[in-house]
Write a protein that holds these residues in place. Structure first.
Motif, PDB file in Angstrom:
ATOM      1  N   ARG A   1     -11.178   1.128  -7.076  1.00  0.00           N
ATOM      2  CA  ARG A   1     -12.627   1.139  -6.839  1.00  0.00           C
ATOM      3  C   ARG A   1     -12.985   1.508  -5.411  1.00  0.00           C
ATOM      4  O   ARG A   1     -14.145   1.782  -5.113  1.00  0.00           O
ATOM      5  N   GLY A   2     -12.026   1.476  -4.509  1.00  0.00           N
ATOM      6  CA  GLY A   2     -12.262   1.918  -3.146  1.00  0.00           C
ATOM      7  C   GLY A   2     -12.779   0.871  -2.186  1.00  0.00           C
ATOM      8  O   GLY A   2     -12.947   1.142  -0.994  1.00  0.00           O
ATOM      9  N   SER A   3     -13.049  -0.345  -2.652  1.00  0.00           N
ATOM     10  CA  SER A   3     -13.532  -1.405  -1.766  1.00  0.00           C
ATOM     11  C   SER A   3     -13.356  -2.757  -2.441  1.00  0.00           C
ATOM     12  O   SER A   3     -13.232  -2.842  -3.670  1.00  0.00           O
ATOM     13  N   PHE A   4     -13.348  -3.812  -1.634  1.00  0.00           N
ATOM     14  CA  PHE A   4     -13.256  -5.163  -2.181  1.00  0.00           C
ATOM     15  C   PHE A   4     -14.503  -5.504  -2.992  1.00  0.00           C
ATOM     16  O   PHE A   4     -14.429  -6.178  -4.017  1.00  0.00           O
ATOM     17  N   THR A   5     -15.657  -5.027  -2.521  1.00  0.00           N
ATOM     18  CA  THR A   5     -16.914  -5.349  -3.206  1.00  0.00           C
ATOM     19  C   THR A   5     -16.933  -4.755  -4.608  1.00  0.00           C
ATOM     20  O   THR A   5     -17.287  -5.435  -5.588  1.00  0.00           O
TER      21      THR A   5
ATOM     22  N   ARG B   1     -13.842   1.688   4.670  1.00  0.00           N
ATOM     23  CA  ARG B   1     -12.942   2.065   3.581  1.00  0.00           C
ATOM     24  C   ARG B   1     -11.627   1.305   3.686  1.00  0.00           C
ATOM     25  O   ARG B   1     -11.353   0.638   4.698  1.00  0.00           O
ATOM     26  N   ILE B   2     -10.865   1.412   2.643  1.00  0.00           N
ATOM     27  CA  ILE B   2      -9.504   0.884   2.647  1.00  0.00           C
ATOM     28  C   ILE B   2      -8.559   2.029   2.284  1.00  0.00           C
ATOM     29  O   ILE B   2      -8.900   2.896   1.472  1.00  0.00           O
ATOM     30  N   ASP B   3      -7.396   2.031   2.910  1.00  0.00           N
ATOM     31  CA  ASP B   3      -6.386   3.052   2.651  1.00  0.00           C
ATOM     32  C   ASP B   3      -5.049   2.380   2.428  1.00  0.00           C
ATOM     33  O   ASP B   3      -4.742   1.344   3.039  1.00  0.00           O
ATOM     34  N   LEU B   4      -4.245   2.990   1.592  1.00  0.00           N
ATOM     35  CA  LEU B   4      -2.918   2.460   1.313  1.00  0.00           C
ATOM     36  C   LEU B   4      -1.965   2.739   2.470  1.00  0.00           C
ATOM     37  O   LEU B   4      -1.978   3.817   3.056  1.00  0.00           O
ATOM     38  N   THR B   5      -1.144   1.763   2.806  1.00  0.00           N
ATOM     39  CA  THR B   5      -0.019   2.004   3.701  1.00  0.00           C
ATOM     40  C   THR B   5       1.099   2.665   2.885  1.00  0.00           C
ATOM     41  O   THR B   5       1.014   2.784   1.658  1.00  0.00           O
ATOM     42  N   THR B   6       2.156   3.074   3.561  1.00  0.00           N
ATOM     43  CA  THR B   6       3.298   3.649   2.838  1.00  0.00           C
ATOM     44  C   THR B   6       3.889   2.635   1.869  1.00  0.00           C
ATOM     45  O   THR B   6       4.209   2.959   0.716  1.00  0.00           O
ATOM     46  N   ALA B   7       4.015   1.403   2.322  1.00  0.00           N
ATOM     47  CA  ALA B   7       4.518   0.342   1.440  1.00  0.00           C
ATOM     48  C   ALA B   7       3.556   0.103   0.289  1.00  0.00           C
ATOM     49  O   ALA B   7       3.972  -0.145  -0.856  1.00  0.00           O
ATOM     50  N   GLY B   8       2.254   0.187   0.570  1.00  0.00           N
ATOM     51  CA  GLY B   8       1.257  -0.008  -0.474  1.00  0.00           C
ATOM     52  C   GLY B   8       1.326   1.044  -1.551  1.00  0.00           C
ATOM     53  O   GLY B   8       1.142   0.751  -2.745  1.00  0.00           O
ATOM     54  N   GLU B   9       1.588   2.291  -1.164  1.00  0.00           N
ATOM     55  CA  GLU B   9       1.705   3.369  -2.144  1.00  0.00           C
ATOM     56  C   GLU B   9       2.862   3.104  -3.103  1.00  0.00           C
ATOM     57  O   GLU B   9       2.745   3.294  -4.314  1.00  0.00           O
TER      58      GLU B   9
END
Length: 305
Positions: free
Chosen positions: A17-21, A56-64
């Motif tokens: 969804r691209g955000s916590f909200t 915004r939020i973005d994935l880290t390498t570990a998150g991906e």
């Protein structure tokens, strides 16, 4: 004892969804609860999964990497719950598909969208690329590829059909520059090049004999246009000769906006659906493969050369 699954659904929802909200709206909780759940998940794992900013939020390498596993866990859980409640395996979850740009947009996407109408719990995530993708590392469930495939033991390929490659030019261009009658005549022409796998500016042309294999022939590339529709329009506009798939050139040939030249050099390339080899093919992948196979079997199918 820590719950190893705590925070996973919140993490996936936040990414999707691209955000916590927005994730909170989907899950029916507060945005603060989503953020805290993900923070606890990161603490338990000992690594940061998301880069957070005010916008915004973005994935880290570990998150991906972790996201791919989380998606599989949730989709398998949803699939099992659906099977237990209905007694049937249903295509549900997000199907990640990678397609050739022009061919996929014109011919594959309509079939997949129709499939989602029949199965409302099936969602699509479609990317368009003409390069080969690593299905495993890029988290792709299904891809359609045009051309000869390299052999990979962890992939399954099903041939859907073939496309014929034709050399075409606009009547006005051919009147100005003359119509090529031999292979070597192409060297004197402006040629339009689409996507290519290597650094060579070449076209795949049929061999001299019936048993001869097709091979690449280097031409003088006036323009490189990796989008199929742009390549077609440039050819119709008289910018040069282009090697076009039959499904892309047919309307121009029918109306006279294009003329085929050197038909003896036309050749075909295969079209495949490919997916990861697994012990159990996920219903969402099976449904998509079955739909593409059905489409390819039609007499009027674009997969026929």
């Amino acid at each position: 004892m820590n719950d190893r699954f705590a925070g996973i659904r919140e993490f996936v929802a936040a990414v999707d969804r691209g955000s916590f909200t927005s994730a909170a709206e989907t899950l029916g909780i507060t945005g603060s609860a989503v953020g805290k759940s993900i923070s606890r998940l990161e603490t338990r794992l000992g690594m940061q999964l998301l880069h957070r900013t005010t916008r915004r939020i973005d994935l880290t390498t570990a998150g991906e990497t972790f996201l791919l596993t989380c998606r599989r866990i949730l989709e398998e859980l949803d699939q099992t719950e659906a099977f237990l409640s209905t007694g049937h395996e249903q295509p549900i979850g997000r199907l990640r598909v990678d397609l050739p740009t022009t061919f996929g947009r014109r011919h594959i996407v309509p079939a997949l969208l129709s499939l989602t109408e029949r199965f409302p719990r099936l969602d699509l995530a479609i990317t368009f690329q003409d390069r080969a993708v690593d299905l495993v590392s890029e988290g792709v469930d299904l891809a359609v590829r045009i051309g000869t495939l390299d052999a990979f033991p962890d992939l399954v390929a099903r041939k859907l059909g073939e496309q014929r490659l034709l050399i075409c030019g606009a009547p006005g261009y051919l009147e100005r520059r003359g119509e090529p009658v031999r292979r070597d005549d192409l060297l004197a022409h402006d040629c339009l090049i689409g996507w290519r796998r290597s650094a060579r500016s070449g076209w795949l042309l049929a061999g001299a004999g019936n048993d001869s294999e097709a091979s690449y022939f280097d031409v003088r590339a006036r323009h490189e246009l990796t989008d199929g529709d742009t390549l077609l329009n440039a050819c119709i506009s008289g910018c040069g000769l282009a090697q076009l798939p039959g499904w892309l050139a047919k309307d121009g040939l029918r109306t006279g906006a294009l003329r085929e030249v050197l038909p003896s050099l036309s050749t075909t390339t295969p079209i495949h659906a490919i997916w990861q080899k697994t012990r159990h093919l996920q219903p969402k992948v099976k449904a998509a493969v079955d739909e593409l196979t059905r489409l390819a079997a039609l007499e009027t199918s674009v997969f026929q050369p």
